[in-house]
Design an enzyme around this catalytic site. Structure first.
Site, PDB file in Angstrom:
ATOM      1  N   GLU A  53      11.687 -32.228  -1.153  1.00 21.68           N
ATOM      2  CA  GLU A  53      12.205 -32.788  -2.398  1.00 21.68           C
ATOM      3  C   GLU A  53      12.627 -34.248  -2.281  1.00 21.68           C
ATOM      4  O   GLU A  53      13.047 -34.831  -3.271  1.00 21.68           O
ATOM      5  CB  GLU A  53      13.377 -31.936  -2.895  1.00 21.68           C
ATOM      6  N   SER A  88      11.446 -42.017   1.469  1.00 19.18           N
ATOM      7  CA  SER A  88      11.028 -42.236   2.868  1.00 19.18           C
ATOM      8  C   SER A  88      10.471 -40.958   3.474  1.00 19.18           C
ATOM      9  O   SER A  88       9.460 -40.977   4.182  1.00 19.18           O
ATOM     10  CB  SER A  88      12.215 -42.744   3.704  1.00 19.18           C
ATOM     11  N   VAL A  89      11.131 -39.834   3.198  1.00 20.26           N
ATOM     12  CA  VAL A  89      10.637 -38.554   3.706  1.00 20.26           C
ATOM     13  C   VAL A  89       9.282 -38.236   3.073  1.00 20.26           C
ATOM     14  O   VAL A  89       8.345 -37.797   3.757  1.00 20.26           O
ATOM     15  CB  VAL A  89      11.651 -37.435   3.409  1.00 20.26           C
ATOM     16  N   CYS A 123      -2.543  -3.265   7.409  1.00 19.85           N
ATOM     17  CA  CYS A 123      -2.240  -3.380   8.835  1.00 19.85           C
ATOM     18  C   CYS A 123      -2.492  -2.054   9.542  1.00 19.85           C
ATOM     19  O   CYS A 123      -2.391  -0.980   8.946  1.00 19.85           O
ATOM     20  CB  CYS A 123      -0.801  -3.829   9.044  1.00 19.85           C
ATOM     21  N   LEU A 125      20.629 -27.877  -3.694  1.00 17.73           N
ATOM     22  CA  LEU A 125      19.291 -27.387  -3.327  1.00 17.73           C
ATOM     23  C   LEU A 125      19.144 -25.879  -3.500  1.00 17.73           C
ATOM     24  O   LEU A 125      18.344 -25.242  -2.816  1.00 17.73           O
ATOM     25  CB  LEU A 125      18.940 -27.782  -1.881  1.00 17.73           C
ATOM     26  N   CYS A 178       0.050   0.731   7.806  1.00 23.15           N
ATOM     27  CA  CYS A 178      -0.360   1.122   6.455  1.00 23.15           C
ATOM     28  C   CYS A 178      -1.635   1.964   6.499  1.00 23.15           C
ATOM     29  O   CYS A 178      -1.842   2.843   5.657  1.00 23.15           O
ATOM     30  CB  CYS A 178      -0.579  -0.114   5.595  1.00 23.15           C
ATOM     31  N   GLU A 205       0.825  -1.205   0.000  1.00 23.50           N
ATOM     32  CA  GLU A 205       0.000   0.000   0.000  1.00 23.50           C
ATOM     33  C   GLU A 205       0.861   1.258   0.000  1.00 23.50           C
ATOM     34  O   GLU A 205       0.601   2.208  -0.749  1.00 23.50           O
ATOM     35  CB  GLU A 205      -0.916   0.012   1.236  1.00 23.50           C
ATOM     36  N   ASP A 253      22.901 -38.232  -3.461  1.00 24.88           N
ATOM     37  CA  ASP A 253      22.943 -37.316  -4.611  1.00 24.88           C
ATOM     38  C   ASP A 253      23.842 -36.102  -4.410  1.00 24.88           C
ATOM     39  O   ASP A 253      24.191 -35.434  -5.386  1.00 24.88           O
ATOM     40  CB  ASP A 253      21.528 -36.830  -4.935  1.00 24.88           C
TER      41      ASP A 253
END
Length: 336
Positions: free
Chosen positions: A263, A267-268, A74, A203, A83, A51, A199
């Site tokens: 990602e 298992s995760v 806000c 990331l 704001c 704003e 791997d």
């Protein structure tokens, strides 16, 4: 309001723990000409909100005008002044709000303060669109936990790696670039320690500088490893966490993370899925077949025991990316 939504989307991933908000000031004498409108979007924490940016661009043209803003302004002092005070001081006579803000520090108080100042307020314009855009922020404010996106890349027979563990690359370049855009809007990328060992991923968001979602070294999402980070791993510096998926999300939410991207590995993915903790699933499917049951599946762990218990979500979108397909799924609605 749709222009404000577009402005907000351009800063998605850069404002947490604040919401990504867009605003458009339409001057009273604009005669509907978009060229006279002033647009703003939320800055990174500590910078002006949407704003204030729109009002600053408009200057004196804001007086008597209408301000369109995707989320309720806000009315409290935080990192920046309220704001609402800026809107009143600018002489705006009408404010159109997409969605009220569930944050306890706002939650209707901004709208009430505007009305008390004699400003006409309309709430709910394009509210369904804003609700979808701000779903991660709204979830964080209501639950204290981040919105969870689970990214999976697989062959058409549902396998993510060969029996020897090799997995690069199942999908093509366009799908991989899209996955980097998922990282770009996340506050953290989460993987298991097994994936790091297998791997050694970085990331990071790696998009060309011309891409709207390019992220420089200081704008990268946090990297979270579930378990112990191997010494010398490319993911460093990383946050190492232990505990149940629920405990992990509580920790990340307390750190101000609004949206996280999981990602892997299998298992995760399974652990978060079976506990019902995933808010969106994004699957990249390649026109490839491993052709056997010895390749690694999307999920590692026990599934449902009977067809009656089959997980059924809602397909939100299906998109072609080069030779691959991107499918976005939402989980089923909880029972009434």
């Amino acid at each position: 309001m749709l222009r404000a939504v577009d402005a907000a989307e351009r800063v998605h991933g850069r404002t947490s723990p604040n919401p990504w908000v867009g605003a458009v000031l339409v001057p009273a004498a604009a005669d509907g000409a978009p060229s006279a409108w002033s647009t703003g979007a939320t800055s990174p924490p500590g910078g002006p909100h949407a704003e204030v940016t729109a009002l600053t661009v408009a200057g004196e043209r804001a007086r008597g005008g209408t301000l369109y803003v995707t989320l309720e302004p806000c009315s409290h002092h935080g990192r920046t002044p309220p704001c609402v005070d800026a809107i009143v001081a600018a002489g705006v006579t009408r404010v159109v709000v997409g969605l009220s803000d569930p944050d306890p520090l706002v939650d209707g108080q901004g709208i009430a303060a505007l009305e008390a100042a004699g400003i006409d307020v309309v709430v709910g314009v394009a509210g369904d669109i804003v609700d979808e855009q701000l779903a991660p922020y709204l979830a964080h404010r209501r639950t204290g936990r981040p919105w969870v996106v689970l990214k999976l890349a697989a062959s058409l027979d549902g396998r993510i790696a060969a029996p020897d563990g090799t997995s690069r690359w199942i999908t093509g370049e366009a799908a991989r670039a899209d996955a980097h855009r998922l990282r770009a809007v996340a506050d953290a990328v989460v993987v298991g320690a097994g994936t790091v060992r297998a791997d050694d991923p970085t990331l990071t968001v790696r998009l060309p500088e011309g891409d709207p979602m390019f992220r420089g070294p200081e704008e990268q999402p946090a990297r979270v490893v579930l378990g112990t980070v191997p010494e010398g791993a490319a993911v460093e510096p990383a946050i190492a966490l232990t505990g149940t998926p629920d405990e992990v999300l509580d920790r990340l939410g307390a750190m101000g993370m609004v949206q996280v991207l999981i990602e892997g590995g299998a298992s995760v993915a399974h652990d978060f899925h079976v506990r019902g903790l995933v808010d969106r699933y994004v699957l990249y499917l390649a026109p490839a077949l491993f052709g056997g049951d010895d390749a690694r599946p999307l999920f590692a762990g026990d599934g449902v025991a009977t067809i009656a218990d089959l997980w059924r979500g809602e397909v939100r979108s299906v998109t072609s990316l080069g030779n691959d397909i991107r499918v976005e799924l939402a989980p089923p609605d909880p029972p009434a």
